[in-house]
Enzyme design. Sequence first.
Site, short mmCIF file in Angstrom:
data_model
loop_
_atom_site.label_atom_id
_atom_site.label_comp_id
_atom_site.label_asym_id
_atom_site.label_seq_id
_atom_site.Cartn_x
_atom_site.Cartn_y
_atom_site.Cartn_z
N GLY A 189 -53.79 28.81 22.65
CA GLY A 189 -53.34 29.98 23.41
C GLY A 189 -53.28 29.70 24.90
O GLY A 189 -52.30 30.05 25.57
N TYR A 244 -58.22 31.79 4.80
CA TYR A 244 -57.45 31.50 6.03
C TYR A 244 -55.98 31.28 5.67
O TYR A 244 -55.08 31.86 6.30
CB TYR A 244 -58.05 30.26 6.69
CG TYR A 244 -57.28 29.75 7.90
CD1 TYR A 244 -57.28 30.44 9.11
CD2 TYR A 244 -56.55 28.55 7.84
CE1 TYR A 244 -56.60 29.96 10.21
CE2 TYR A 244 -55.86 28.06 8.94
CZ TYR A 244 -55.88 28.77 10.13
OH TYR A 244 -55.20 28.30 11.23
P1 NAD Z 1 -59.65 28.48 19.43
O1 NAD Z 1 -60.82 28.95 18.63
O2 NAD Z 1 -59.78 27.19 20.18
O3 NAD Z 1 -59.20 29.61 20.44
C1 NAD Z 1 -58.96 30.90 19.92
C2 NAD Z 1 -58.85 31.89 21.05
O4 NAD Z 1 -58.71 33.20 20.45
C3 NAD Z 1 -60.07 31.94 21.94
O5 NAD Z 1 -59.62 32.18 23.25
C4 NAD Z 1 -60.83 33.17 21.39
O6 NAD Z 1 -61.66 33.76 22.34
C5 NAD Z 1 -59.67 34.07 21.03
N1 NAD Z 1 -59.98 35.11 20.05
C6 NAD Z 1 -60.57 34.97 18.83
N2 NAD Z 1 -60.71 36.17 18.25
C7 NAD Z 1 -60.18 37.08 19.11
C8 NAD Z 1 -60.04 38.49 19.10
N3 NAD Z 1 -60.47 39.21 18.07
N4 NAD Z 1 -59.44 39.11 20.15
C9 NAD Z 1 -59.00 38.39 21.21
N5 NAD Z 1 -59.13 37.05 21.29
C10 NAD Z 1 -59.70 36.41 20.25
O7 NAD Z 1 -58.42 28.46 18.40
P2 NAD Z 1 -57.13 27.52 18.34
O8 NAD Z 1 -57.47 26.33 17.51
O9 NAD Z 1 -56.54 27.35 19.69
O10 NAD Z 1 -56.20 28.42 17.42
C11 NAD Z 1 -55.22 29.31 17.95
C12 NAD Z 1 -54.28 29.74 16.84
O11 NAD Z 1 -53.64 28.58 16.28
C13 NAD Z 1 -54.98 30.46 15.68
O12 NAD Z 1 -54.17 31.52 15.21
C14 NAD Z 1 -55.08 29.37 14.62
O13 NAD Z 1 -55.11 29.89 13.31
C15 NAD Z 1 -53.79 28.59 14.88
N6 NAD Z 1 -53.86 27.19 14.38
C16 NAD Z 1 -54.78 26.32 14.87
C17 NAD Z 1 -54.81 25.02 14.37
C18 NAD Z 1 -55.78 24.00 14.90
O14 NAD Z 1 -55.95 22.96 14.24
N7 NAD Z 1 -56.39 24.20 16.04
C19 NAD Z 1 -53.93 24.64 13.37
C20 NAD Z 1 -53.01 25.56 12.89
C21 NAD Z 1 -52.98 26.84 13.41
#
Ligand code: NAD
Length: 262
Positions: free
Chosen positions: A20, A152
């Site tokens: 994000g 998930y």
């Molecule tokens: P991360 O945990 O590093 O960051 C997630 C962010 O979301 C953080 O800023 C957290 O504070 C915020 N957050 C969580 N719950 C929240 C809520 N209820 N309200 C507001 N903010 C909230 O996660 P990431 O790995 O950057 O993942 C981001 C997106 O990408 C997610 O939707 C995840 O499913 C998707 N994704 C990630 C991966 C990966 O390997 N990292 C792979 C595929 C998809």
Amino acid sequence: MNIDLSGKTVLVTGSTAGIGYAIAKGLAGSGASVVINGRGQDKVEAAVRKLEGTGAKARGIAADVSTASGCKALVSALPEVDILINNAGIFEPKDFFDIPDEDWTRFFEVNVMSGVRLSRAYMKGMLERNWGRIVFISSESGLNIPVEMIHYGMTKTAQLSVARGLAQLTRGTGVTVNSVLPGPTMSEGVETFVKDLARQNGQSVDAAAANFVRQHRPSSLLQRFASVDEIANMVVYAASKEASATNGAALRAEGGIVNTIA
Ligand code: NAD
């Protein structure tokens, strides 16, 4: 191609860290005015300061987008956006036979209902103004359901369905709704998970990351974790004016794990 988003307001949910934050940085770098969101005021303020340090136009709104009241508060503080990036999401491996109903509901609220509620609030204005972009950050796990995270995978498939359905409502307008599907990506959240694996297996973090991809995503053509910027690049394109012919699509940035052509 020169992506210019000046004059456009963007909300990226869950953007204090990880994918994000990288998306927020990428969109701000293309001239957009970015709104950072996270649950805690301190983290939101720190992310805004970090982004402003790169010369970006940014502000922050702390709100928990997993609840109806959190979304309502966010929308009253920010009634209109041109670009909505539904990024906030949680992941946690848990055995199917151990996971209680409450966890299924929690995953659905955070990963799916956040995007549903915010799209409901912002999309009408986009249609009235005849321009807008909504991007759902789904996952390769929405197609390739991980056995250790069926709960998930379910949410990530649901996002694809919602995004495609919303795109059907944009017929003949300048609004698009797409999904981006990252694969394993070295965000802060994943780094913590890989560090735990490394500790458990007595390995270095790099070795644990390489091992994870070999063991759990053997069909990966990339054969490594993507960086958060590699994912953000796809999202910035999907949000651009230049992507006007891409609508209702599930755009993969997953390193070729899913072994199908379309
Ligand atoms: P991360 O945990 O590093 O960051 C997630 C962010 O979301 C953080 O800023 C957290 O504070 C915020 N957050 C969580 N719950 C929240 C809520 N209820 N309200 C507001 N903010 C909230 O996660 P990431 O790995 O950057 O993942 C981001 C997106 O990408 C997610 O939707 C995840 O499913 C998707 N994704 C990630 C991966 C990966 O390997 N990292 C792979 C595929 C998809």
